[in-house]
Design an enzyme around this catalytic site. Sequence first.
Site, PDB file in Angstrom:
ATOM      1  N   HIS A   1       0.833  -1.206   0.000  1.00 52.81           N
ATOM      2  CA  HIS A   1       0.000   0.000   0.000  1.00 52.81           C
ATOM      3  C   HIS A   1       0.867   1.256   0.000  1.00 52.81           C
ATOM      4  O   HIS A   1       1.239   1.754   1.063  1.00 52.81           O
ATOM      5  CB  HIS A   1      -0.891   0.003   1.251  1.00 52.81           C
TER       6      HIS A   1
ATOM      7  N   GLU B   1     -17.592  -4.634  24.479  1.00 53.24           N
ATOM      8  CA  GLU B   1     -16.786  -5.857  24.575  1.00 53.24           C
ATOM      9  C   GLU B   1     -15.564  -5.820  23.658  1.00 53.24           C
ATOM     10  O   GLU B   1     -14.452  -6.202  24.063  1.00 53.24           O
ATOM     11  CB  GLU B   1     -17.643  -7.084  24.236  1.00 53.24           C
TER      12      GLU B   1
END
Length: 676
Positions: free
Chosen positions: A33, A418
């Site tokens: 990238h 969570e």
Amino acid sequence: MLQNQNITLGQAGLANPIRALSMDAVQNANSGHPGMPMGMAEIAVALWHRHLKHNPANPAWADRDRFVLSNGHGSMLIYSLLHLTGYEISIEDLRRFRQLHSKTPGHPERGYTPGVETTTGPLGQGIANAVGMAIAEKTLAARFNRPEYNVVDHHTYAFVGDGCLMEGISHEACSLAGTLGLGKLIVLYDDNGISIDGHVEGWFSDDTPKRFEAYGWQVIPDVDGHDIDAVDRAIAEAKTDISRPTIICCKTVIGKGAPTKAGSHDSHGSPLGLEEIARARLELNWPHAPFHVPTEISEAWNARAKGEQLQADWSQQFEAYRSVYPNEASEFERRMAGKLPHDFDEKARDFVAQTVEKAENIATRKASQNAVQTFAGLLPEIIGGSADLASSNLTLWNGIEPVTATSGGNYIYYGVREFGMAAIMNGLLAHSGVRPFGGTYVMFSEYARNAMRMAALMKLGTIYVLTHDSIALGQDGPTHQPIEQLATLRLMPNMDVWRPCDSVETAIAWQVALEQVATPTVLALSRQNLSFQPREQEQVASIRKGGYVLRREQGPLQAVIIATGSEVGLATEAYKTLAAQGIHVRVVAMPSTYTFDRQDRDYKQEVLPVGVPRISVEAGVTDYWRKYVGIEGACLGIDTFGESAAPDVLFEHFKLTTASVVNAVRELTGHGTGEQ
Ligand SMILES: Cc1ncc(C[n+]2csc(CCOP(=O)(O)OP(=O)(O)O)c2C)c(N)n1
Ligand SMILES: [Mg+2]
């Protein structure tokens, strides 16, 4: 050679080698990238050349600033920076970008590359890790600093892209960071308006500055991300606010310097191509060969001397601190090294012995709380928490001090987050000096799962207190009742799942979890009370082997029942009934398959003799147990979703009763099922 020294060493001079190394390494690997490193090059110069406190010769220096590349696809950015500033990353390492066992894997990986603090790539998690690191810094500073000695005093910096901010986890983590007033967290946002599918307007139109203001952050908007001085000033301003985290929104052009691909998603995730690179060299006034950085530029970038000085200054301060506070100094060193105290083993044994002595019939979540009460007393590095289920997970103990905006502490009220919690725990542990555990229901480990996987991948010994481990949680119904969760967690490489059957197995599971520094542990715990299992001393000692003979056959062995957690009680009851019928079985308790599988062959065959029929009993999917019982064995479990009803009704409904176990053994051993 350099055509124009001033230009080369001016604004562009330090940024262009990042661009060149990135585009060349990606081209060389034919994969990667280039767009992000080319677009963030000036931002990187402002931070890494002007602000970052680090020592390339010692990436483990305790008081270094932490840097997280949350948009980890731009890995060539950090590899270039590590090379240029003088870490043990050579040009050869950059040439080996994305090759097997190189120091420069596809995305930054903790443990592979000196200077990489955390593994990033799954977008949004890096920023959550950074929040964890900033919390670690805050709690350690509160614990160890003294008015005249700031031995813990560093920043956590994170680079994030559009992708990180689109991911939901960035909301979880950044919202909590605002509440906790993490003033030493500084985030630099690569606002380039591009993600893989193109211009983001069609899928990401948030007002990011307003969003972060709403979290209670300091927001520095509209910074020109290609103006090193502007970014430098923004970072300086960010540092002045010590009560709020800061986000600096930097407008950038992805792939800047690439003549036709700059500003386009075409530069995001594939090599630019040789022709584009050749033209970029002209545009950037970078006439040097691939992977060649002129000496003047290398020297200007090299941070070794400065880094050594920074660390030497700190060490001097630390030695002065040691002379006044010798206990604190050695405790700080122990904690940063992640070592257990000398007497841990002895104290843990005492605790297990007391637990055996007490012989309590309690829920394993309660047994876990007892363990936490003891171990948190022994290990002040423990930093607990729960995702808004403290009173269900039983994660609180006498002695908690919540981390708040104005204080450090040893307990984090994570709120209903969570995934954020699990990723923050990774950051806490990656920082060093603290040992996090976090609670939720087994079911909602699904929300946290990828961060748990990242802990396993990074070899971080995080501990998950996961309660309500079966249909026995009852009337909350199938949304809350785990079925396949334990099996799938066990499938994760380097994840140790313990499902203890009573208070003693729970105490030992906790002890093992704390001893394992490079393996995360799931503690799967019951809501309901479980019967204490009497054992010989030797059996207690075998618990830490993960699987052991809990009830030995009293005649010729006909079958082995393997059970975990709450189903061990069913197995031991069936054992008695069967013995009365003249059928001799043994019961193997298997709290941790991960640990059992790592025992030597002899031990495993001693526990599970070859050629004897086997039957597994666990209130969850049966497939996992086939590897122990074989295709010819029997599995008692649940292969559908649960139901809403009282636990007893559900155990009947799903045929997880003593009678079912007895019947299954009789059938397996050719005795028919009608007799009991
Ligand atoms: C959780 C996750 N989902 C998807 C991806 C795949 N992915 C990598 S980069 C990217 C786009 C990110 O956009 P942005 O952060 O703006 O990066 P830029 O193109 O600006 O460098 C995606 C979808 C990923 N790495 N992680
Ligand atoms: Mg982008």
